[in-house]
Design a protein around this motif. Structure first.
Motif, mmCIF file in Angstrom:
data_model
loop_
_atom_site.group_PDB
_atom_site.id
_atom_site.type_symbol
_atom_site.label_atom_id
_atom_site.label_comp_id
_atom_site.label_asym_id
_atom_site.label_seq_id
_atom_site.Cartn_x
_atom_site.Cartn_y
_atom_site.Cartn_z
ATOM 1 N N CYS A 179 -18.120 -6.733 8.168
ATOM 2 C CA CYS A 179 -19.689 -6.273 8.281
ATOM 3 C C CYS A 179 -20.367 -5.662 6.960
ATOM 4 N N LEU A 180 -19.129 -4.544 6.771
ATOM 5 C CA LEU A 180 -19.372 -3.737 5.371
ATOM 6 C C LEU A 180 -19.497 -4.687 4.222
ATOM 7 N N ASP A 181 -18.697 -5.572 4.077
ATOM 8 C CA ASP A 181 -18.581 -6.331 2.952
ATOM 9 C C ASP A 181 -19.531 -7.459 2.801
ATOM 10 N N HIS A 203 4.202 4.206 -3.311
ATOM 11 C CA HIS A 203 3.532 5.363 -2.533
ATOM 12 C C HIS A 203 4.616 5.368 -1.224
ATOM 13 N N HIS A 204 4.658 6.409 -0.929
ATOM 14 C CA HIS A 204 5.710 6.725 0.395
ATOM 15 C C HIS A 204 5.093 7.858 1.232
ATOM 16 N N LEU A 205 5.477 7.880 2.585
ATOM 17 C CA LEU A 205 5.059 8.773 3.427
ATOM 18 C C LEU A 205 6.253 9.081 4.029
ATOM 19 N N GLN A 225 0.873 -0.999 -0.083
ATOM 20 C CA GLN A 225 0.182 0.041 -0.043
ATOM 21 C C GLN A 225 0.844 1.415 -0.128
ATOM 22 N N LEU A 226 1.962 1.346 1.050
ATOM 23 C CA LEU A 226 2.818 2.383 0.837
ATOM 24 C C LEU A 226 3.892 1.981 1.831
ATOM 25 N N GLU A 227 4.847 2.908 1.769
ATOM 26 C CA GLU A 227 6.148 2.617 2.678
ATOM 27 C C GLU A 227 6.220 3.831 3.649
ATOM 28 N N ILE A 233 5.214 14.388 4.388
ATOM 29 C CA ILE A 233 5.362 14.728 2.804
ATOM 30 C C ILE A 233 4.733 13.268 2.548
ATOM 31 N N PHE A 234 3.791 13.140 1.470
ATOM 32 C CA PHE A 234 3.429 11.995 0.503
ATOM 33 C C PHE A 234 4.232 11.933 -0.838
ATOM 34 N N VAL A 235 4.490 10.807 -1.010
ATOM 35 C CA VAL A 235 4.740 10.669 -2.455
ATOM 36 C C VAL A 235 4.403 9.558 -3.191
ATOM 37 N N SER A 236 4.004 9.721 -4.411
ATOM 38 C CA SER A 236 3.556 8.630 -5.277
ATOM 39 C C SER A 236 4.426 8.537 -6.783
ATOM 40 N N MET A 237 4.580 7.566 -7.143
ATOM 41 C CA MET A 237 5.486 7.314 -8.384
ATOM 42 C C MET A 237 4.714 6.462 -9.278
ATOM 43 N N CYS A 283 -2.486 9.438 7.440
ATOM 44 C CA CYS A 283 -2.579 9.387 5.777
ATOM 45 C C CYS A 283 -3.736 9.400 4.960
ATOM 46 N N TRP A 284 -4.784 9.237 5.327
ATOM 47 C CA TRP A 284 -5.957 9.357 4.533
ATOM 48 C C TRP A 284 -7.072 10.240 5.287
ATOM 49 N N SER A 285 -6.928 10.342 6.665
ATOM 50 C CA SER A 285 -8.139 11.398 6.984
ATOM 51 C C SER A 285 -7.617 12.510 7.645
ATOM 52 N N SER A 294 -9.596 23.129 0.010
ATOM 53 C CA SER A 294 -9.514 21.975 1.061
ATOM 54 C C SER A 294 -9.581 20.532 0.604
ATOM 55 N N TYR A 295 -8.890 19.648 1.306
ATOM 56 C CA TYR A 295 -9.004 18.186 0.820
ATOM 57 C C TYR A 295 -10.320 17.639 1.223
ATOM 58 N N GLY A 296 -11.099 18.275 2.479
ATOM 59 C CA GLY A 296 -12.386 17.849 2.573
ATOM 60 C C GLY A 296 -12.619 18.001 4.281
ATOM 61 N N PHE A 333 -21.482 11.770 4.352
ATOM 62 C CA PHE A 333 -21.466 10.376 5.173
ATOM 63 C C PHE A 333 -20.647 9.413 3.969
ATOM 64 N N PRO A 334 -19.385 8.994 3.948
ATOM 65 C CA PRO A 334 -18.503 8.813 5.119
ATOM 66 C C PRO A 334 -17.339 9.384 5.159
ATOM 67 N N GLY A 335 -17.112 10.566 4.209
ATOM 68 C CA GLY A 335 -16.160 11.589 4.078
ATOM 69 C C GLY A 335 -15.197 11.309 2.782
ATOM 70 N N GLN A 336 -14.011 11.830 3.072
ATOM 71 C CA GLN A 336 -13.024 11.923 2.045
ATOM 72 C C GLN A 336 -12.545 10.386 1.643
ATOM 73 N N GLY A 337 -11.981 10.410 0.382
ATOM 74 C CA GLY A 337 -11.742 9.130 -0.295
ATOM 75 C C GLY A 337 -12.434 8.904 -1.398
ATOM 76 N N LEU A 338 -11.865 8.415 -2.502
ATOM 77 C CA LEU A 338 -12.517 7.841 -3.865
ATOM 78 C C LEU A 338 -13.559 6.850 -3.656
ATOM 79 N N ASN A 339 -13.177 5.787 -2.822
ATOM 80 C CA ASN A 339 -14.198 4.760 -2.731
ATOM 81 C C ASN A 339 -15.431 5.220 -1.601
ATOM 82 N N ALA A 340 -14.876 6.243 -0.631
ATOM 83 C CA ALA A 340 -15.828 6.846 0.357
ATOM 84 C C ALA A 340 -16.832 7.678 -0.521
HETATM 85 C C1 LIG Z 1 -30.678 -1.480 10.141
HETATM 86 C C2 LIG Z 1 -29.699 -1.311 11.103
HETATM 87 C C3 LIG Z 1 -29.981 -1.864 12.664
HETATM 88 C C4 LIG Z 1 -28.383 -0.685 11.348
HETATM 89 C C5 LIG Z 1 -27.861 -0.265 9.912
HETATM 90 C C6 LIG Z 1 -26.383 0.169 10.233
HETATM 91 C C7 LIG Z 1 -25.792 0.002 8.871
HETATM 92 C C8 LIG Z 1 -26.417 -0.579 7.798
HETATM 93 C C9 LIG Z 1 -24.607 1.069 8.962
HETATM 94 C C10 LIG Z 1 -23.907 1.181 7.508
HETATM 95 C C11 LIG Z 1 -22.867 2.018 7.606
HETATM 96 C C12 LIG Z 1 -22.209 1.834 6.326
HETATM 97 C C13 LIG Z 1 -22.624 1.359 4.840
HETATM 98 C C14 LIG Z 1 -20.737 2.689 6.221
HETATM 99 C C15 LIG Z 1 -20.062 2.734 4.923
HETATM 100 C C16 LIG Z 1 -19.057 3.230 5.100
HETATM 101 C C17 LIG Z 1 -17.950 3.352 3.850
HETATM 102 C C18 LIG Z 1 -18.206 2.813 2.627
HETATM 103 C C19 LIG Z 1 -16.692 4.092 4.180
HETATM 104 C C20 LIG Z 1 -15.617 4.168 3.151
HETATM 105 C C21 LIG Z 1 -14.644 4.507 3.757
HETATM 106 C C22 LIG Z 1 -13.396 4.972 2.776
HETATM 107 C C23 LIG Z 1 -12.340 5.631 3.104
HETATM 108 C C24 LIG Z 1 -12.276 6.532 4.158
HETATM 109 C C25 LIG Z 1 -11.056 5.851 2.146
HETATM 110 C C26 LIG Z 1 -10.373 6.743 2.364
HETATM 111 C C27 LIG Z 1 -9.106 6.674 1.305
HETATM 112 C C28 LIG Z 1 -8.495 7.782 1.137
HETATM 113 C C29 LIG Z 1 -8.872 9.299 1.642
HETATM 114 C C30 LIG Z 1 -7.287 7.604 0.672
HETATM 115 C C31 LIG Z 1 -6.360 8.910 0.382
HETATM 116 C C32 LIG Z 1 -5.042 8.423 -0.001
HETATM 117 C C33 LIG Z 1 -4.149 9.432 0.054
HETATM 118 C C34 LIG Z 1 -4.475 10.899 0.470
HETATM 119 C C35 LIG Z 1 -2.865 9.092 -0.232
HETATM 120 C C36 LIG Z 1 -1.757 9.791 0.175
HETATM 121 C C37 LIG Z 1 -0.755 8.863 0.762
HETATM 122 C C38 LIG Z 1 0.447 8.590 0.035
HETATM 123 C C39 LIG Z 1 0.752 8.922 -1.166
HETATM 124 C C40 LIG Z 1 1.449 7.920 0.793
#
Ligand SMILES: CC(C)=CCC/C(C)=C/C=C/C(C)=C/C=C/C(C)=C/C=C/C=C(C)/C=C/C=C(C)/C=C/C=C(\C)CCC=C(C)C
Ligand SMILES: NC(=O)c1ccc[n+]([C@@H]2O[C@H](COP(=O)([O-])OP(=O)(O)OC[C@H]3O[C@@H](n4cnc5c(N)ncnc54)[C@H](O)[C@@H]3O)[C@@H](O)[C@H]2O)c1
Length: 518
Positions: free
Chosen positions: A141-143, A350-352, A93-95, A367-371, A201-203, A453-455, A486-493
């Protein structure tokens, strides 16, 4: 095309949040239009080309591209509109390069990572295992369930019958932050600081202010689906979502900056563009940040009165949100082209770098680095690589400067960043063949994001994800999507936010199928 054309949904902005919403809605049969102020789609998940390089605008470390389960939201968003991104798996993921020579690369294989970390902290081997296993419980649980709108009682009922234990598990974790959970299992101060940097690193927040659900997602998806880079660059994701949208009858217009959400009797009925054109729609969805969508706070410069909804129509609860969440810093970023001989074979993508534990939250601290051209060589001309580096920097540090002082600060801060990077890339200064410097002002200008802003980040310690708003707003027929939901920053978020938003709008338009997705 203007007043005459009545759309089911108009989406303001083509960030990944906006595009997932739009493509999902189009796939449900809604007549959907995306309006993007810039020339290309993707927002902070876009890409730009210069002198043979394809640079990612934002980060290149992509979650959510796995093959199995329900959390692979980018794979799913593309597949739902008949698209697919070829991806290149990243073995780490990163070093991390931390003070005192503490170096840890997070391996794709969970057991290898746990063994590596435990070898550095043998007295905490049990704590390491217990903490990260707890993150897996959250991830499992999410999956276990299709991820759609938590604002739709019909979905909640169905998903509860499908996976009751997983729902109860998530409900239990919603109010928790990572810090409290880490301290239940770990005592070593340095290891707790490592958990802080794992979160930061991500939040861009230490563990005490990072929601446990998000940590469950990030700390496990990197081993479950893994970190996978889209061949051709991160911008390909947005391009493919646009193809999928268009194939399902939707449309996108570029250079179409929305200046107002049109309201009648307090309800959203369409939008007004910078050139005065008006477009009507049954539902309006803003992928701009909440600060850019609603009035009530300006950044002390030119912004007052520029929000999409004026002060009189901004719901009271937005003021409440602004007391709880503040904009995170923006970034100083360098997109560099370098001679390929700078980077030894086997270097991770990726490095931090953090030189002093006390500087984690400082201006230009981490400092974040991606190559990414190490994974996809076609992103750079032959014999060259991309070094994309960024460090948190706030708008205040860049405001009020004369043009000459602004240029001088850009050069001086970039030179200092490059100098610090010599610690992990010796010889960097001499190997640079192309350089572009981005500041918080650049990010505000090109991404249209409040203060660049990043978020949003919590202004205080909050109960996990509980205070984060979903997609409906206090203005009828107006929804928000993206990282201020909800749920904030990040491409999959933000992809989750897009699925949830499209589901809620689909329910309101009567377009949702009865059955949950397989
Ligand atoms: C019915 C009853 C009883 C109850 C109900 C409960 C429930 C169902 C709940 C549910 C919940 C949910 C669905 C949740 C969801 C969540 C999610 C999807 C989350 C996601 C997250 C994601 C994330 C945070 C991601 C992030 C990432 C990022 C921001 C990344 C970034 C990166 C960067 C900035 C890079 C830098 C570094 C270097 C280059 C070293
Ligand atoms: N590796 C990663 O996970 C990664 C990489 C890059 C970015 N990110 C994150 O992705 C998130 C951003 O996604 P997002 O969906 O919230 O949005 P975004 O900010 O990326 O995109 C918003 C889009 O809306 C457009 N826009 C804004 N105001 C407009 C207006 N008035 N009229 C027309 N268009 C307008 C912008 O030009 C932009 O294209 C951020 O949290 C970012 O940090 C994560």
């Amino acid at each position: 095309m203007s007043d005459q054309q009545h759309w089911d949904a108009v989406v303001i902005g083509s960030g990944i949040g906006g595009l997932v919403t739009a493509s999902q809605l189009a796939a449900k049969g809604a007549r959907t239009l995306v309006l993007e102020r810039y020339l290309i789609p993707g927002g902070s998940g876009g890409a730009f080309k210069r002198e043979g390089y394809t640079f990612d605008v934002g980060a290149s470390m992509i979650f959510g591209f796995g093959e199995k389960g329900y959390t692979n939201l980018l794979t799913r968003a593309l597949a739902d509109v008949g698209e697919h991104c070829e991806t290149i798996p990243d073995q780490a993921q990163l070093e991390y390069h931390m003070p005192g020579g503490l170096n840890i690369a997070v391996d794709r294989d969970y057991e290898t990572f746990i063994a590596d970390l435990s070898a550095r902290f043998p007295h905490e081997a049990t704590g390491v295992r217990r903490f990260y296993d707890t993150c897996w419980q959250v991830f499992n649980c999410l999956d276990a369930m299709p991820l759609l709108s938590l604002e739709d009682p019909a979905y909640l009922t169905k998903v509860f019958f499908k996976a009751p234990l997983a729902c109860l598990g998530l409900a239990r974790w919603l109010p928790f932050n990572v810090g409290a959970v880490a301290r239940q299992h770990i005592n070593d101060e340095q290891l707790l600081k490592f958990i802080d940097i794992e979160c930061f690193c991500w939040s861009v927040m230490p563990a005490d202010r990072t929601p446990m659900i998000n940590a469950g997602m990030v700390f496990s998806d990197r081993h479950a689906g893994g970190i996978n880079y889209p061949r051709g660059g991160v911008g390909v994701i947005a391009e493919k979502l646009v193809h999928g949208l268009e194939r399902h009858g939707g449309a996108i217009r570029y250079k179409a900056r929305v200046t107002k959400v049109l309201l009648e009797n307090g309800e959203a009925v369409g939008v007004k563009l910078a050139d005065g054109e008006t477009i009507r729609a049954k539902r309006v969805i803003s992928n701009a940040t909440r600060w850019d969508t609603f009035s009530g706070q300006d950044d002390g410069s030119t912004r007052a009165g520029q929000a999409l909804v004026d002060e009189a129509n901004t719901p009271k609860k937005e003021a409440f949100w602004r007391r709880r969440y503040v904009p995170s810093p923006s970034f100083l970023s360098l997109h560099l082209g370098v001679r390929a001989d700078l980077i030894p074979a086997g270097t991770h993508c990726h490095h931090l770098l953090l030189e002093d534990w006390n500087r984690m939250e400082d201006e230009q601290g981490v400092i974040f680095v991606s190559m990414p051209s190490l994974l996809d060589p076609d992103l750079a001309p032959a014999g060259h690589h991309i070094v994309h580096t960024f460090t948190p920097s706030s708008m205040e540090a860049w405001q009020g400067l004369s043009p000459t002082d602004y240029r001088a600060k850009k050069e001086a801060d970039a030179a200092r960043l490059i100098q610090r990077l010599e610690a992990i890339l010796p010889g960097l200064s001499e190997a640079i063949t192309h350089k572009e410097i981005g500041t918080p002002r650049s990010h505000r200008r090109f991404l249209g994001r409040f203060q660049g802003s990043y978020g949003p980040i919590p202004a205080m310690q909050l109960p996990g994800l509980l205070p984060m708003p979903f997609n409906r707003t206090g203005v009828p027929n107006l929804y928000c999507v993206g990282d201020s939901c909800f749920p904030g920053q990040g491409l999959n978020a933000v992809a989750f936010s897009g699925f949830a938003c499209a589901h809620r709008v689909g329910a309101d338009l009567g377009l949702n199928p009865w059955a949950l997705p397989a």
